[in-house]
Design a protein around this motif. Structure first.
Motif: not given
Length: 412
Positions: A121-122, A173-175, A401-403, A408-409
């Motif tokens: 994810p990162r 971010l891939l949704q 972007w912060t979900a 992951d962030l």
């Protein structure tokens, strides 16, 4: 329970099947739209722009661990190589229909060769931040005209345990992007409606080296090699493969029609070519390379995975080449398979013998017309033209972007 008389009938069938095959056409093409779609040529129907990303997202990962080239998740690497020299590639992003980001999210392996999804994810987030900062194309659709190859067990949910994958869900971010993934299961949070389901990677050259003459009879009725229990990760049993593999072993370990074992012999590929039916049960995920191997070696796949979404299902006629058995019906497997009429089995074998069916399941080097690379491009071409709604107004944002989990962030 199989009786002695039933066994005699089946043994007669095996001999009959082998001899009868000599008097039938060796191959058969699927008629109508399915056959046409399988043989579609994507060239001229789409243009793909390949982002030139820093090598830390792809080539350096492979240099660090060349095993990534041979594991079942290697489609992410070979798709990148294919697109670099494909005639659908455009170097002018303004004329592109699709944008491809070459990222190898499964190329982080344990000593035993299993991919670790925890950094993925990162890695994805870092690459998307770079793309959105350096090119204007991501921001105009927030990825709706981009595709990513994510061949993890549960795709872009990035976890190998289903419970945790479901909890994570697809990376936020891939949704809006199109995900090209091996995982496919209906009504599952890890399969987006617009995803393209692909076969896992199986080494074409290695399989080619183990081909046996087609006239050798198929003298094994049912074949399977693999785990029935995963005592390390599921010590109490029942969770692994939702108990389906355990049920195969418990019901058929002593059945003479079933050649099943945890052993993996050097003759594995040859044995599949000597078999009529090859079991393809779910494991931790619904898919496995056995599906590819069965099709390539002309062994009728017996698919035991409820709600599975199979590779290129709009082009490969799975209902006609395979047998579907519900997980709850595994104890009746012998009755189900011995009840299939001979003519039905022979037709499935003829369809499986069609070279176009085999090509569609493989990622050969170099690429060949109709192979899995081209089936992916066909899937992308069929999604064109993009609906006008994918384009956002200037400054409009849809994705959060912060979900997602805090981990992951962190920077990658």
């Amino acid at each position: 329970m199989m009786t002695r008389s039933s066994l005699s009938i089946i043994l007669f069938f095996l001999l009959f099947s082998a001899s009868n095959a000599e008097h039938n056409a060796r191959t058969e093409r699927i008629s109508g739209s399915a056959g046409d779609v399988l043989e579609d040529n994507p060239v001229g129907r789409l243009k793909v722009y390949v982002y030139d990303l820093p090598s830390k997202y792809n080539k350096k990962l492979l240099q660090k661990d060349p095993r990534c080239l041979t594991h079942m998740f290697a489609a992410e690497i070979f798709m990148h190589r294919f697109l670099l020299s494909s005639p659908v590639r455009t170097r002018n992003p303004d004329e592109a229909d699709w944008f491809y980001a070459p990222i190898y999210p499964t190329c982080d392996l344990t000593p035993t060769g299993l991919p670790l999804p925890f950094k993925s994810p990162r890695m994805m987030r870092s690459a998307i931040q770079l793309i959105s900062s350096n090119w204007p194309y991501w921001n105009r659709t927030e990825g709706a005209d981009h595709f990513f190859v994510v061949p993890h067990d549960f795709g872009a949910c990035f976890h190998y345990q289903e419970e945790k994958a479901i909890k994570r869900g697809i990376l936020p971010l891939l949704q809006r992007a199109t995900l090209v993934q091996t995982f496919g299961q209906r009504n599952h949070v890890c399969l987006d409606q617009g995803s393209i389901t692909i076969p896992p990677f199986a080494p074409p050259q290695k399989m080619q080296a183990h081909l046996i003459p087609p006239e050798i009879p198929r003298s094994i009725f049912v074949y399977f090699r693999g785990l029935f229990y995963d005592v390390n990760n599921d010590p109490e049993g029942g969770y692994y493969a939702r108990g389906a593999r355990a049920a195969v072993w418990e019901n058929f370990k002593n059945n003479p029609l079933f050649d099943i074992s945890t052993d993996h012999p050097t003759t594995y590929y040859e044995d599949m070519q000597r078999s009529i039916f090859c079991l393809c049960p779910l494991g931790w995920a619904p898919w496995s390379p056995r599906l590819v191997e069965a099709v390539v070696f002309g062994c009728i796949p017996v698919i035991i995975a409820d709600d599975i979404v199979l590779p290129f299902a709009d082009a490969i006629p799975w209902e006609e080449i395979g047998v579907f058995v519900a997980e709850k019906d595994v104890p009746e497997l012998d009755t189900i398979l011995t009840s299939i009429p001979t003519e039905v089995i022979l037709r499935k074998q003829r369809l499986l013998a069609n070279p176009s069916m085999k090509r569609a399941m493989l990622f050969p080097q170099p690429a060949q017309p109709g192979d899995a690379f081209h089936q992916i491009l066909n899937g992308l071409a069929r999604k064109l033209p993009h609906d006008g709604s994918v384009y956002l107004r200037e400054g409009e944002k849809v994705l959060n972007w912060t979900a997602g989990p805090v981990s992951d962030l962190k920077p990658w």
